[in-house]
Design an enzyme around this catalytic site. Structure first.
Site, PDB file in Angstrom:
ATOM      1  N   HIS A 280       0.696  -1.189  -0.033  1.00  0.00           N
ATOM      2  CA  HIS A 280       0.117  -0.100  -0.151  1.00  0.00           C
ATOM      3  C   HIS A 280       0.873   1.012   0.014  1.00  0.00           C
ATOM      4  CE1 HIS A 280       0.308  -0.339   4.409  1.00  0.00           C
ATOM      5  NE2 HIS A 280       0.241   0.816   4.370  1.00  0.00           N
TER       6      HIS A 280
ATOM      7  N   ASP B 124       0.243  -7.938   1.313  1.00  0.00           N
ATOM      8  CA  ASP B 124       0.334  -6.192   1.188  1.00  0.00           C
ATOM      9  C   ASP B 124       1.986  -6.175   1.375  1.00  0.00           C
ATOM     10  OD1 ASP B 124       0.348  -3.429   1.513  1.00  0.00           O
ATOM     11  OD2 ASP B 124      -0.285  -3.308   3.585  1.00  0.00           O
TER      12      ASP B 124
ATOM     13  N   SER C  12       4.324   1.885   8.309  1.00  0.00           N
ATOM     14  CA  SER C  12       4.107   1.055   7.173  1.00  0.00           C
ATOM     15  C   SER C  12       5.181   0.611   6.257  1.00  0.00           C
ATOM     16  CB  SER C  12       2.921   1.549   6.181  1.00  0.00           C
ATOM     17  OG  SER C  12       1.670   1.614   6.785  1.00  0.00           O
TER      18      SER C  12
END
Length: 264
Positions: free
Chosen positions: A79, A126, A219
């Protein structure tokens, strides 16, 4: 091009409007597209001690983290790539402990590879690999493989590293690290989906007496156990407070083959 293949970072090669299920899911947990976060709790870390920790900037601001797994390869969250839209706007910086520093080594992104299963139910797969335009002069870290299951056994502690928020409304100023307890994936709900394959994800919970967790923008950073990358930060503590101190990771060994990453 098909998902999972290498893609050029040339401007316009990936429209900023592209949104997948995983991006929507991640956005529901935290704003991944905004200048990112840092670890809540934990303690200070340095890029001298963690030379494989890579800071990823978007439009001049700290955006995501990554892990140097080869001189020109950085493992990060899928992402982070999709939210950026045009990855030629990303800069990867090694050797910079403080967000506002000017030290370290800056590299551009030449191409990237997104896991072909990205967008699967839950937040599984992801993951992405960035290929840099030139090698980084820092020590790399190996990626855990299928035979390293003991490194992610429930009850084992592992270390997460990142530059994210340190609390509600607080922005990170430096690299931090925290020790988390690896737990069954179900313990991280509602930040994991019942449809998520537990073999593809990891749940990290605070150690007793702490509220350590990842926050928005950690992230893409690494979860480390036994000297290897075992996980990639995917989602977690949306508000960076004590309400939901959970940290969700993609298992590195579940995406390595698809991304063409050797394990050892």
């Amino acid at each position: 091009m098909t998902a999972g293949s290498s893609r050029s970072a040339r401007p316009g090669s990936r429209a900023a409007a592209v949104v997948t299920t995983a991006v929507l899911a991640a956005a529901a947990l935290w704003s991944t597209a905004a200048p990112a976060s840092a670890i809540k709790g934990g303690g200070p870390a340095t890029t001298k001690a963690r030379p494989y920790a890579m800071l990823i900037e978007y439009n001049g601001s700290q955006f995501c983290g990554g892990t140097l797994i080869a001189p020109t390869k950085v493992l990060t969250a899928g992402h982070c790539v999709e939210s950026a839209g045009d990855v030629s706007t990303l800069r990867v910086i090694g050797g910079r402990t403080h967000v506002d520093g000017t030290d370290g080594t800056v590299r551009e992104v030449a191409s990237y590879r997104l896991d072909s299963r990205y967008g699967a139910p839950g937040y599984a797969y992801d993951a992405a690999v960035l290929t840099l335009d030139r090698p980084m002069p820092y020590r790399t870290i190996p990626v855990a493989g299928p035979k390293d299951g003991k490194l992610v056994a429930a009850g084992r502690t592992a270390t997460v590293v990142g530059w994210g928020r340190t609390g509600p409304g607080e922005q990170a100023t430096r690299l931090k690290q925290a020790r988390l307890v690896i737990s069954p994936v179900a313990d991280c709900r509602p930040y994991t989906d019942p449809e998520t394959d537990p073999a593809a994800m990891l749940c990290g919970l605070p150690r007793p007496g702490t509220t350590d967790s990842i926050c928005p923008g950690d992230s893409g950073g690494p979860l480390i156990s036994g000297g290897k990358v075992v996980g990639i930060v995917s989602s977690g503590n949306k508000y960076c407070d004590e309400q939901y101190p959970v940290s969700v990771f993609v298992r590195a060994d579940s995406v390595a083959a698809d991304l063409g990453i050797p394990t050892r």
